[in-house]
Design an enzyme around this catalytic site. Sequence first.
Site, PDB file in Angstrom:
ATOM      1  N   SER A 187       0.832  -1.196   0.000  1.00  0.00           N
ATOM      2  CA  SER A 187       0.000   0.000   0.000  1.00  0.00           C
ATOM      3  C   SER A 187       0.876   1.260   0.000  1.00  0.00           C
ATOM      4  O   SER A 187       1.686   1.441  -0.923  1.00  0.00           O
ATOM      5  CB  SER A 187      -0.948  -0.029   1.203  1.00  0.00           C
ATOM      6  OG  SER A 187      -1.887   1.008   1.134  1.00  0.00           O
ATOM      7  N   ASP A 220      -8.883  -4.571  -6.468  1.00  0.00           N
ATOM      8  CA  ASP A 220      -8.374  -3.690  -5.420  1.00  0.00           C
ATOM      9  C   ASP A 220      -8.532  -2.227  -5.836  1.00  0.00           C
ATOM     10  O   ASP A 220      -8.156  -1.827  -6.934  1.00  0.00           O
ATOM     11  CB  ASP A 220      -6.904  -4.035  -5.169  1.00  0.00           C
ATOM     12  CG  ASP A 220      -6.318  -3.266  -3.989  1.00  0.00           C
ATOM     13  OD1 ASP A 220      -7.018  -2.432  -3.409  1.00  0.00           O
ATOM     14  OD2 ASP A 220      -5.151  -3.520  -3.664  1.00  0.00           O
TER      15      ASP A 220
END
Length: 623
Positions: free
Chosen positions: A394, A446
């Site tokens: 991330s 995602d």
Amino acid sequence: MPLSHFLFASLATYIEHLVVLCKSSLMGKIGTITNPGQRRSMPALVYLRAILYVPELVWACLGAVWVSDDGRGCDPATVGAVISAVVASWIILLFTAVGVVFVFDPLGNPRPQPPAMEPLGVRDMQSSEGTQFLSTARSLAVKVWESRLRLLCCCLPQDESYRAAFSSIAQLFSSFFSDTDLVPSDIAAGLALLHQEQDKMERSRDPDVVVPHSPSSPGEDLEAELEKATHWMQFAAAAYGWPLYIYSNLFTGPCKLSGDCCRSRVAEDEIVGGDHLGCHFSSILQTTGLQYRDFIHVSFHNQIYEIPFFVALDHKREAILVAVRGTLSLKDVLTDLSAECENLPIEGVSGACYAHKGISQAAGYVYKRLVNDGILNQAFSIAPEYKLVITGHSLGAGAASVLAILLRNSFPTLQCYAFSPPGGLLSKALADYSKDFVVSVVLGKDLVPRLSIPNMEDLKRKLLKIVSNCNKPKYRILLQGCWYELFGGDPDDCPTEMDNRREQELSQPLLGEESLIVRHSSSYQSLGSDESPAHTPAHLPLFLPGRILHITEDGPTRRSCFSQVRYRADWSNEMAFRSILISPRMLTDHMPDIVLRALGTLTKDKPFSLCPSSLSDSQHNAI
């Protein structure tokens, strides 16, 4: 006044509020989103609810005073009921106040409405006055958003760096929301419609379509890269410390860490910073399987633009590993939201070089620690023959990618594995430059790898288009959307007016869509401008780093909760992530434990198919 009287008065107040809320709910069901004519009395109900807020606040204060002073001689059951009523009142008041602060727009509609027929000179004068009015409104909007951010982050320091971050994020938010008039329920309805529209397009797509992929990513390297990615993902997940470890090991994690967190670690103070109880470092040892002597430096220092990381020796892969932590605190969120571009000149790279500002500064912080503090020199003095590997998930994946670019000239053999990196990260020149040494791993639909300012503008435009064309009341859209998300069904069950429109009519903005536009901006285009050459993005495009390894579920979209998940992996390219896909898994696919589990399934249990580029499925197409 007896407390029992207060209780009856409170019940009467609640009944009044319930009547107003029921009337508002019934009124809200009438008409479509862009046809508010039948809901003309709705503002009066909102104002009535606002008026009732004042006596409710006064009554809640009096109730708190009466309970504390006059409750001693009363029946305990009555006192308990009154206390419950007072607590309920304060909870309702709190949520109402938070909703007003963060949702209500105090500026209203900043678009001046000139008369339809005006002389040309008068119209030009009004245009100049309107421009000045819009400029003032935009500055006020920035101040409103900045105040909201400061209130939301009141627990953080209010120094110069934080104030600069608040101002930058406020400008981004105000520019994104200033040209539309959508409320949260409109956005929820639009997302529900868009999800069904995307599913409809995905089901109707030709399964034999072959999607082009990066020519620099040969299929025979896929299995080897998956093995490496699975290994390095363990370290990227370990960087999160004890919260992720406890979350992933709910039954055994607390017992394993309880003893380590409580005992003193005097010797670790030399390499560990910011971990007062030692729980983070203990979880890293448990997750990675490394020994204390394998760690060169571990830092849990966390401020805006300054994120935790650790440096360790991985003797199994003969690598010096730098693992950067992802988003885990409110300070990290502010780093993520500092999304404007920042110049990042790199020697030997031709073309425009710029990157996400917050992530670039976070990578610069880690770079200075590694180089200026001599951490990498210390590591290579211990293992000079080892290679350098950088990883993260991330926010950590974005910082690791930028860090790898900064270190590339000094360490030509370094490799970087970025898991679920942010989509709006690097310019095209830097993204192409990173393909030789960065591998990005993305799971399913995602959201974060598809998250960039241009993609958000594209999502806003699609929401405006689909909401303005829908011929159903909002409550029916939301109810059908919840049913579809939970139980599936046919996406054709929610038709729109656009199905019956002639193609040439779509070249002009609809009246309904125009009603949702406060002011026209360069980010807004009409319904027929999806592929228009006149469409010029208001923000510089940013892309995912390096080669992109996309992991998707193999099989039907809807499956039972107890069925075994099968995955497939293939190389993709940055153009496959230029649109945001709406899905119930758009957030869960980003979780590091889910990514690690998917990689483990691919490399260990093998219920998967490693697909060469020529056999790629159509999920890599942007919708």
